[in-house]
Design a protein around this motif. Structure first.
Motif, short mmCIF file in Angstrom:
data_model
loop_
_atom_site.label_atom_id
_atom_site.label_comp_id
_atom_site.label_asym_id
_atom_site.label_seq_id
_atom_site.Cartn_x
_atom_site.Cartn_y
_atom_site.Cartn_z
N ARG A 2 -1.35 -18.88 -15.53
CA ARG A 2 -0.34 -19.47 -16.42
C ARG A 2 -0.90 -20.70 -17.14
NH1 ARG A 2 4.77 -20.06 -12.44
NH2 ARG A 2 5.85 -20.77 -14.34
N ALA A 3 -1.58 -21.58 -16.41
CA ALA A 3 -2.16 -22.77 -17.05
C ALA A 3 -3.24 -22.36 -18.05
CB ALA A 3 -2.73 -23.71 -15.99
N THR A 53 -1.10 -23.66 -28.06
CA THR A 53 -0.87 -22.21 -28.12
C THR A 53 0.65 -22.00 -28.19
OG1 THR A 53 -0.60 -21.88 -25.73
CG2 THR A 53 -2.85 -21.79 -26.59
N TYR A 99 2.12 -20.18 -26.01
CA TYR A 99 2.49 -19.84 -24.63
C TYR A 99 2.69 -21.15 -23.87
CZ TYR A 99 2.28 -17.50 -20.04
OH TYR A 99 2.57 -17.01 -18.79
N THR A 134 -3.56 -19.58 -19.72
CA THR A 134 -2.98 -18.96 -20.91
C THR A 134 -2.32 -20.03 -21.78
OG1 THR A 134 -2.65 -16.95 -19.63
CG2 THR A 134 -1.45 -17.10 -21.71
N THR A 135 -1.67 -20.99 -21.14
CA THR A 135 -1.05 -22.10 -21.88
C THR A 135 -2.10 -22.86 -22.70
OG1 THR A 135 0.72 -22.33 -20.25
CG2 THR A 135 0.23 -24.28 -21.59
N ASP A 147 -0.59 -19.52 -10.78
CA ASP A 147 -0.58 -20.86 -11.39
C ASP A 147 -1.73 -21.03 -12.36
OD1 ASP A 147 1.60 -21.45 -9.83
OD2 ASP A 147 0.83 -23.36 -9.12
N PHE A 202 9.80 -7.20 -15.38
CA PHE A 202 10.74 -8.26 -15.02
C PHE A 202 10.42 -9.55 -15.75
CE2 PHE A 202 11.48 -11.86 -12.04
CZ PHE A 202 12.88 -11.84 -12.05
N ASN A 203 9.12 -9.83 -15.90
CA ASN A 203 8.69 -11.11 -16.45
C ASN A 203 7.51 -10.92 -17.42
OD1 ASN A 203 7.77 -13.71 -16.95
ND2 ASN A 203 8.07 -14.41 -14.85
N PRO A 204 7.80 -10.63 -18.69
CA PRO A 204 6.73 -10.37 -19.66
C PRO A 204 5.80 -11.58 -19.87
CG PRO A 204 8.88 -9.70 -20.54
CD PRO A 204 9.14 -10.47 -19.29
N ASP A 205 6.31 -12.80 -19.66
CA ASP A 205 5.44 -13.98 -19.79
C ASP A 205 4.35 -13.95 -18.73
OD1 ASP A 205 6.92 -15.06 -21.90
OD2 ASP A 205 8.33 -16.01 -20.52
N ARG A 206 4.73 -13.52 -17.54
CA ARG A 206 3.75 -13.46 -16.45
C ARG A 206 2.70 -12.38 -16.75
NH1 ARG A 206 4.78 -16.11 -11.71
NH2 ARG A 206 6.18 -17.21 -13.13
N LYS A 227 1.60 -11.56 -19.66
CA LYS A 227 0.65 -12.12 -20.62
C LYS A 227 -0.38 -13.00 -19.91
CE LYS A 227 0.27 -14.35 -25.07
NZ LYS A 227 0.88 -15.14 -26.13
N ALA A 228 0.08 -13.77 -18.92
CA ALA A 228 -0.84 -14.64 -18.18
C ALA A 228 -1.86 -13.80 -17.41
CB ALA A 228 -0.07 -15.55 -17.23
N LEU A 232 -0.75 -17.50 -5.03
CA LEU A 232 -0.22 -18.47 -5.99
C LEU A 232 -1.32 -19.12 -6.84
CD1 LEU A 232 2.78 -19.05 -6.38
CD2 LEU A 232 2.39 -21.28 -5.38
N LEU A 246 3.92 -23.12 -17.77
CA LEU A 246 3.24 -23.73 -16.63
C LEU A 246 4.15 -23.68 -15.41
CD1 LEU A 246 2.00 -26.95 -18.43
CD2 LEU A 246 0.54 -25.08 -17.63
N ARG A 274 16.85 -17.60 -15.08
CA ARG A 274 16.24 -16.96 -16.25
C ARG A 274 17.28 -16.57 -17.30
NH1 ARG A 274 11.33 -15.22 -15.67
NH2 ARG A 274 11.67 -13.37 -16.92
#
Lengths: 189, 189
Positions: A35-36, B165, B167, A38-39, A32, A73-77, A79-80, A28, B170, B16
């Motif tokens: 994701r942070a 950004t 994105y 990339t944000t 986490d 399943f999760n394209p956002d993930r 990207k991260a 995790l 979080l 989702r």
């Protein structure tokens, strides 16, 4: 604009008894922090461990989210995870940043303990505001934090996140998120 | 000084596909958020779920760290878990805050999506600075965020954490840490 890289250090770090250890990767943490990062527009997130087995594990987790079913399943993930890199030690992370940016990054340690000579957040903010840093590589320790020999290798150490209580036991995941948010504010000002 | 309470909502939240669901409790949410909340002097952290089985699970995890071997092994974690409370719904959390403080808290939702009428961080800062809020209960959604019916129940919704950004994904653990750090800064100013 100052470039920001981060490194999550698994060796050399401290255990609860203050001994030097190599910590295990926490799944995790990767999620986490990726994701942070990339944000907040971080350019690269280094998982730092000398253990080949742990490097393989981190790469296998990343591959699941980049090339595997996780990413579908999760394209956002996906990207991260694109900014995650696995390296053996801090020197290798510094070299990769240099190779990417053409600049040696200022290597900055973080700590939950008040260490001698640590840079206050107010001072750090002023220095970011004055464009003193072209590029920084922020190091975060897992387990009970960075070992002194890792801190000694750095150009500076940032003071602990002050929150106005005598309790300061954030998870490394929370600490990274807070530090990135503060730095993002400094850069925008 | 404004009192701060937080609630981690497991129902009603979105999946989702935008459907209303009751999400499962994530062990690490409790740990990370309890630690961040204690670090920032939050007065209470409500785990909100109508599921009796999930309530029992959250209480069993807490008991391990408060009365069980977890707390003996790690007294800092025990202190963090001391502020955890398990309630069935948002109304019960509001009632408990009222009973604790004698004040009905301002009920504020958070969201990663830009919702109509959301309060900007600049505006929120000014209102905190002017002591407009004696007590707030901040709601954070698990899964894909709070369902509209939960948001409608609130006195306001705070704008998403802006990070410069496109994105914005979080983890709820990171979002809580960042929100608490920002609020702590407003209160100290």
């Amino acid at each position: 604009m100052m470039k920001v890289f981060i490194g999550l250090v698994h060796f050399p770090v401290l255990n609860r008894r203050g001994e030097r250890i190599c910590s295990a990767i926490t799944n995790l943490d990767i999620h986490d922090i990726a994701r942070a990062a990339t944000t907040y527009g971080v350019q690269g997130f280094f998982i730092i461990t000398p253990s080949r087995g742990q490097q393989d594990l981190a790469r296998r987790v990343s591959a699941h989210w980049i090339d595997g079913v996780g990413g579908q399943f999760n394209p956002d993930r996906k990207k991260a995870f694109d900014i995650v890199r696995v390296v053996a030690d801090v020197n290798q992370a510094v070299k990769e940043v240099e190779s990417d940016t053409g600049t040696r990054p200022a290597l900055l340690a973080t700590s939950a303990r008040e260490l001698p000579g640590c840079v206050s957040w107010e001072n750090f903010e002023k220095r970011v505001y004055k464009n003193e840093f072209k590029c920084i590589l922020l190091l975060f320790g897992t387990a009970s934090g960075l070992h002194q020999e890792c801190i000694d290798q750095c150009d500076g150490v940032i003071c602990p996140i002050c929150a106005g209580t005598d309790y300061n036991h954030l998870s490394v995941r929370s600490a990274v998120a807070i530090v990135l948010d503060r730095i993002s504010r400094f850069r925008r000002q």
